[in-house]
Design a protein around this motif. Sequence first.
Motif, short mmCIF file in Angstrom:
data_model
loop_
_atom_site.label_atom_id
_atom_site.label_comp_id
_atom_site.label_asym_id
_atom_site.label_seq_id
_atom_site.Cartn_x
_atom_site.Cartn_y
_atom_site.Cartn_z
N GLN A 58 70.89 56.09 0.83
CA GLN A 58 70.63 55.73 2.22
C GLN A 58 71.67 54.70 2.71
O GLN A 58 72.09 54.73 3.85
N ARG B 63 60.05 54.83 4.99
CA ARG B 63 60.68 56.15 5.03
C ARG B 63 59.68 57.27 4.83
O ARG B 63 59.98 58.42 5.09
N PRO B 234 72.58 61.51 4.62
CA PRO B 234 71.34 60.73 4.57
C PRO B 234 70.88 60.34 5.97
O PRO B 234 71.71 60.16 6.86
#
Lengths: 105, 240
Positions: A58, B63, B234
């Motif tokens: 991420q 998330r 991502p």
Amino acid sequence: MKQSLDSLGRFSEAGFHILVALAEGPKHGYAMMQDIEQMTGSRPGPGTLYAAIARLEQKRWIEPVASDDRRRPYRLTNEGRKVLRARLAALKEVSRIAQTRLADA
Amino acid sequence: MSPRVPGSDLARTTALRLLQWYPRPWRARYEHEMQALIEDMPVGWGQVANLAGAAMREWLSPRAFGWPARSAAGRLQRARLYKFIAFAFFLDGIARIIAARLVNAQFVFSDELQRNISLIFLFLPLIRVAWCLLFHMRRVQHSRLGAFADRHVWVKQISDWEIVAWTVWYLPPMVVRHALPIPDHYGAFMRAVQPFEQLYMVWLSTFVLWQVSARTARIRKVHTAFLNRRKVWPPKVAPL
């Protein structure tokens, strides 16, 4: 904003180990796990490993390498390399101070 | 054949099952990789505990809900669910009208009638769902029954029209429930909830039917492919 491994919170240690493992070249999950076990003497759990991988990905410090296999390899990005260098420099300094203090004692 | 990996088979099976505990967006991205990892490594109960803890932690992570990027397939999936819920509301309205007419006509719902209606109209769809879930078992998939179901897909898969049909099938117990007076021993909360009790049952059953439906499986596949495409990965999400 300067990024550091500490921003990974509880996964900073696992994240650091993963970055070190990937410094050698692209590796998939199990290869990273084996490498970390060789380095530290203890094997990270699969849940911890992938939690750290997800956070590193991420932050774009690592990235997956295209693969048809389920065992998807990851590699360090340039940003990840910088973060690893910064952490190693900090550790080196701590290590130097500790060595000096031990020698003085 | 791959060489046998040391570790407990039961622990490995449990670890593989535990992957289902992760949030869906997580599974869409990492499940295959983690499956491969668990198959390769020696697995003990410590690893199983580690996985269970990590799965729980992911649910607490922002998330867990921040990951699912909206795809056309995802929106379609949600629209289907709203459609079925709206249909359940519509049916509840019809049940109330029929119940009111029956009460006016002084129709008597005997205990036996109530029991039979509940048995026939509530349990049959549940049996159908259980039957469809049976085909998720690897042993059944590889059996003769599995081969038969592969040729005749309706045997193991529920279509959208079948969901609608089963929802209509619920009408008689809904009518009975609306026609009966609220029991005296019910408290204020139960009195508020009871008129919708049957509707909740229909929602729940519809949701279960929807989950095991063939279309859900297909849409989920498309949505997963969307999540894995290069452009969205991502994802941009809040820092942990």
